[in-house]
Enzyme design. Structure first.
Site, PDB file in Angstrom:
ATOM      1  N   ASN A 207       0.796  -1.221   0.000  1.00 56.56           N
ATOM      2  CA  ASN A 207       0.000   0.000   0.000  1.00 56.56           C
ATOM      3  C   ASN A 207       0.828   1.271   0.000  1.00 56.56           C
ATOM      4  O   ASN A 207       0.386   2.311   0.478  1.00 56.56           O
ATOM      5  CB  ASN A 207      -0.998   0.014   1.159  1.00 56.56           C
ATOM      6  CG  ASN A 207      -2.414   0.268   0.669  1.00 56.56           C
ATOM      7  OD1 ASN A 207      -2.631   0.662  -0.466  1.00 56.56           O
ATOM      8  ND2 ASN A 207      -3.382   0.044   1.543  1.00 56.56           N
ATOM      9  N   GLY A 229       6.324   0.076  -3.626  1.00 51.39           N
ATOM     10  CA  GLY A 229       5.987  -1.326  -3.445  1.00 51.39           C
ATOM     11  C   GLY A 229       4.605  -1.709  -3.901  1.00 51.39           C
ATOM     12  O   GLY A 229       4.215  -2.868  -3.775  1.00 51.39           O
ATOM     13  N   ASP A 230       3.850  -0.750  -4.432  1.00 51.50           N
ATOM     14  CA  ASP A 230       2.483  -1.055  -4.858  1.00 51.50           C
ATOM     15  C   ASP A 230       2.220  -0.333  -6.174  1.00 51.50           C
ATOM     16  O   ASP A 230       3.157  -0.013  -6.888  1.00 51.50           O
ATOM     17  CB  ASP A 230       1.487  -0.672  -3.762  1.00 51.50           C
ATOM     18  CG  ASP A 230       0.312  -1.633  -3.675  1.00 51.50           C
ATOM     19  OD1 ASP A 230      -0.258  -1.949  -4.738  1.00 51.50           O
ATOM     20  OD2 ASP A 230      -0.036  -2.070  -2.567  1.00 51.50           O
ATOM     21  N   ASP A 231       0.947  -0.059  -6.487  1.00 48.50           N
ATOM     22  CA  ASP A 231       0.633   0.549  -7.778  1.00 48.50           C
ATOM     23  C   ASP A 231       1.467   1.805  -8.011  1.00 48.50           C
ATOM     24  O   ASP A 231       1.535   2.689  -7.159  1.00 48.50           O
ATOM     25  CB  ASP A 231      -0.847   0.922  -7.844  1.00 48.50           C
ATOM     26  CG  ASP A 231      -1.743  -0.298  -7.820  1.00 48.50           C
ATOM     27  OD1 ASP A 231      -1.350  -1.341  -8.373  1.00 48.50           O
ATOM     28  OD2 ASP A 231      -2.845  -0.209  -7.248  1.00 48.50           O
ATOM     29  N   ALA A 253       3.334  -2.371  -8.655  1.00 52.06           N
ATOM     30  CA  ALA A 253       2.308  -3.317  -9.097  1.00 52.06           C
ATOM     31  C   ALA A 253       1.763  -2.938 -10.460  1.00 52.06           C
ATOM     32  O   ALA A 253       0.833  -3.572 -10.957  1.00 52.06           O
ATOM     33  CB  ALA A 253       1.178  -3.379  -8.077  1.00 52.06           C
TER      34      ALA A 253
END
Length: 420
Positions: A207, A229-231, A253
């Site tokens: 997140n 670490g995410d979108d 992501a």
């Protein structure tokens, strides 16, 4: 409609790009920094109260400001913010959990938000926001929706703004968020959120999205770089007329639409989206759409489902992908984060309408540990997926073979994505 939207984006971008500085300010406030490590937030608030309308606010170069309390910088108008220095957040977990500026979607908590109109925030290449996020990564331990994780930078209820030339490091949660805003140019932003324990426990960085848009219109994000670490970018509900161009993402992501349908009975809309000239390295996905299951399981932010809505007029083009660990072209319905006891997707299929969505000119290769699925369109039997298209998808498997295609419940395509 798509042509008109593109023209509007181009015109707005040119106008905002020209607004690198506002007319000569009536007031200039240079913010002092404490020398004893005490909270600099009161001095920052005072500067914006004095010079936040028809003025200029300056964070001094080679100066670190300690942010120990929430900054709600509202009612701004015709203001230029020269952020030469560094804003460093405290690691007082208890304070931020209790005092962050709340927004209902996924119960997010904001540490610093700007609101108003005609705002230029310029970091001049040296401005930095340091969220000191490691304490939050260790605390969350994979619970992305842990309440109170502070978002370090937010444009909230903003009309006509430029944010450019600064960095956000080690964000406690999402990095750069735009909420209920319109006509915004984001240019030359550097984002980096990395965990000391990422290799051993990659889940604890969850997140830490790069850029997020919620209930906002006419946003351009360009010439930027992110290691998150995410979108890398997430167009969340209510995102319309969005343009991403010349973006490089590491360990993300991918470029996401959603998640959608998380709130039971709520209609989510995303339309007129273009993402182009994007490079993804070590990404989980390429360009994808994600929706929640059709029946609520627990509650947001960790649970949800049962909403509906539509996604239409989306263009993903000119993507270069290296070392991807899932599908470069993806639609996944039945997302959930609630943990155990989630009903099978087949028992609770989501609804929605998805139309006029295209993926074109994708190059690169997939990670050797994953399969070869270059396209994975899996639509719910209760959703409508039509007007989908792909062209020049040349993302190879690790051994150089062509990727495979899989299509389920997509109008006009058979299971191997051949046109009917």
């Amino acid at each position: 409609m798509k042509v008109l939207s593109s023209i509007l984006w181009a015109l707005t971008t040119m106008l905002l790009a020209g607004a690198h500085s506002l007319p000569y300010p009536e007031h200039t406030c240079v913010i002092p920094a404490s020398k004893d490590g005490s909270d600099d937030s009161p001095a920052i608030r005072k500067a914006f109260d004095t010079c936040g309308r028809n003025g200029k606010v300056v964070f001094q170069k080679d100066t670190t400001y300690s942010i120990q309390s929430v900054l709600q910088l509202h009612n701004l108008k015709n203001v230029q913010v020269d952020m030469f220095g560094t804003l460093e957040y405290s690691t007082d977990v208890r304070y931020w959990i209790l005092h962050g500026s709340y927004y209902y979607f996924q119960n997010i908590s904001i540490a610093m938000e700007f609101s108003g109109e005609n705002i230029v925030i310029d970091g001049h290449g040296s401005g930095t926001i340091n969220g000191q996020g490691q304490v939050w990564y260790d605390l969350a331990l994979g619970v992305g929706g842990l309440y109170g994780r502070p978002i370090p930078f937010c444009l909230r209820n903003v009309k006509n703004a430029v944010a450019k030339n600064f960095s956000i490091l080690q964000s406690g949660k999402w990095n750069f968020v735009m909420v209920e805003s319109q006509n915004v140019l984001v240019d030359n932003i550097y984002l980096s959120s990395t965990s000391d324990d990422f290799q051993a426990n990659p889940g604890n960085l969850g997140n830490t999205d790069g850029f997020d848009t919620i209930n906002s219109d006419n946003i351009t994000i360009q010439n930027s770089w992110a290691n998150v670490g995410d979108d890398c970018v997430s167009f969340k509900p209510g995102s319309t007329n969005m343009h991403v161009k010349n973006l490089t993402c590491y360990n993300s992501a991918g470029i996401a639409i959603g998640s959608l349908g998380q709130y039971e009975g709520v209609r989510d809309v995303v339309e007129n989206i273009t993402a182009e000239d994007v490079s993804l390295y070590g990404s989980r996905n390429g360009a994808y759409i994600k929706t929640y299951v059709g029946k609520r399981t627990y509650w947001p932010p960790q649970g949800g489902g049962g909403g509906n809505g539509y996604v239409r007029n989306v263009v993903f083009k000119n993507f270069h992908i290296e070392n991807i660990t899932a599908s470069p072209v993806l639609i996944q319905q039945c997302t959930h984060w609630a943990g155990y006891n989630v009903p099978a997707c087949a028992d609770t299929p989501p609804t929605g309408f998805f139309s006029n969505i295209s993926w074109s000119n994708f190059t690169g290769y997939m990670n050797e540990k994953v399969g070869t699925k270059a396209i994975s369109w899996t639509c719910s039997p209760l959703a409508t997926c039509e007007g989908f298209s792909f062209k020049d998808i040349n993302v190879k498997s690790a051994n150089g073979t062509d990727g495979t295609y899989s299509c389920t419940n997509v109008v006009g395509y058979n299971p191997t994505c051949e046109t009917k």
